[in-house]
Design an enzyme around this catalytic site. Sequence first.
Site, mmCIF file in Angstrom:
data_model
loop_
_atom_site.group_PDB
_atom_site.id
_atom_site.type_symbol
_atom_site.label_atom_id
_atom_site.label_comp_id
_atom_site.label_asym_id
_atom_site.label_seq_id
_atom_site.Cartn_x
_atom_site.Cartn_y
_atom_site.Cartn_z
ATOM 1 N N HIS A 82 0.858 -1.197 0.000
ATOM 2 C CA HIS A 82 0.000 0.000 0.000
ATOM 3 C C HIS A 82 0.889 1.239 0.000
ATOM 4 C CE1 HIS A 82 -3.757 2.114 1.930
ATOM 5 N NE2 HIS A 82 -3.067 2.962 1.184
ATOM 6 N N HIS A 87 1.243 4.956 -2.309
ATOM 7 C CA HIS A 87 0.853 5.846 -3.408
ATOM 8 C C HIS A 87 2.125 6.518 -3.900
ATOM 9 C CE1 HIS A 87 -3.464 5.646 -2.223
ATOM 10 N NE2 HIS A 87 -2.926 5.423 -1.033
ATOM 11 N N HIS A 98 -9.552 1.186 -1.157
ATOM 12 C CA HIS A 98 -9.511 1.746 0.199
ATOM 13 C C HIS A 98 -10.928 1.645 0.768
ATOM 14 C CE1 HIS A 98 -5.749 3.442 -1.111
ATOM 15 N NE2 HIS A 98 -5.583 4.199 -0.038
ATOM 16 N N GLU A 105 -11.265 3.506 6.185
ATOM 17 C CA GLU A 105 -10.220 4.367 6.752
ATOM 18 C C GLU A 105 -10.924 5.451 7.569
ATOM 19 O OE1 GLU A 105 -8.033 6.632 3.816
ATOM 20 O OE2 GLU A 105 -6.381 7.105 5.193
ATOM 21 N N ASP A 140 1.840 3.962 2.974
ATOM 22 C CA ASP A 140 0.803 4.823 2.379
ATOM 23 C C ASP A 140 1.404 5.998 1.588
ATOM 24 O OD1 ASP A 140 -1.825 5.345 1.775
ATOM 25 O OD2 ASP A 140 -2.408 6.078 3.737
ATOM 26 N N ASP A 141 1.743 7.078 2.291
ATOM 27 C CA ASP A 141 2.302 8.271 1.648
ATOM 28 C C ASP A 141 3.515 8.736 2.463
ATOM 29 O OD1 ASP A 141 0.017 8.984 -0.384
ATOM 30 O OD2 ASP A 141 -0.999 8.570 1.506
#
Length: 334
Positions: free
Chosen positions: A14, A16, A194, A197, A275-276
């Site tokens: 996961h 991005h 997703h 969340e 994630d980021d």
Amino acid sequence: MKNFISKLPKAELHLHIEGSLEPELMFALAQRNRIEIPYNSIEEVKEAYKFSCLQDFLNIYYSGASVLIQEEDFYDLTMAYLTKCNEENILHAEIMFDPQTHTHRGIAFETVINGIQKARNEAQEKWGISSFLIMSFLRHLSEDDAFVTLEQSLPFKHLIKAVGLDSSEKGNPPSKFYKVFEASAKLGYVLLAHAGEEGPAEYVWEAIDGLKIVRIDHGNNCLTDEKLVNQIIQRDIALTVCPLSNLELKVVTDLKLHPLKTMLDKGIKATINSDDPAYFGGYLNQNFISIQETLNLSEADVVLLAKNSFEYSLLEENRKQELMRLVEDYALKN
Ligand code: HPA
Ligand code: ZN
């Protein structure tokens, strides 16, 4: 334990790619492409990275992505992330990209994917790091817009493994995208999304029953519904959990209250992900280390999480088994 985690073989499921844009690269690309950004220094950027919710973050994330113009920019971005993978013993990465973030600014789909692809090939050749691409639809946009993106992807279908669903969750339930996911499956794409969340357990139900996804990104809010938890376990659907993201986006108010351990204790298949990472203060190893230290996870928990990252990847079965054995061997020897 830090050293054990750092050298542990692992996969990231996961991530991005737009969320791996470090402020330094953002400044360099802004200069190269003569794009105005609303910051004067790296310190100002870091100051802006204080989020109260997902939307707060997304506004800054989309604005950051505006410096990505040329194929070379997407190459530099992806290469920077894959270099991190090499440093962190990430042997396989499943990388999300958001075509609409770019096509809506007039950047061609092929510019984005060709730049990313060049870096993927290079990482495979140089370091043996395998990767898959997940094309994520932006859920704040319409399903028709997702269909346009699906159409644009067709010449590059051989380079894309799966479709996903990201962006503003509240008010944009999975049911908005049933048709485009059905069409994506017919084209041979694996289905991911997703869910849970910020959105309720109901959205996770829609994601598994309606979108028919094989893995849930985040999924935290499934814990509010015991029946849902049982279904997720029964259907062997894994969650890609992102501890530092959850903390920074206030999905949890304190890492001590993070539900990862509860998930594992219930028998949910969880994996750890960043994630980021450029926005949330840490790449994959830091996510492992922070959650291990905060929740006092055992070495066996950490090993299980690494094994899950391969088992619930989209790799073919033999490769999965080979990589899971690598984790077991590492655990025995360290
Ligand atoms: N959630 C939803 N959309 C996103 C995220 C996220 O954590 N990161 C990038 N796009
Ligand atoms: Zn995400």
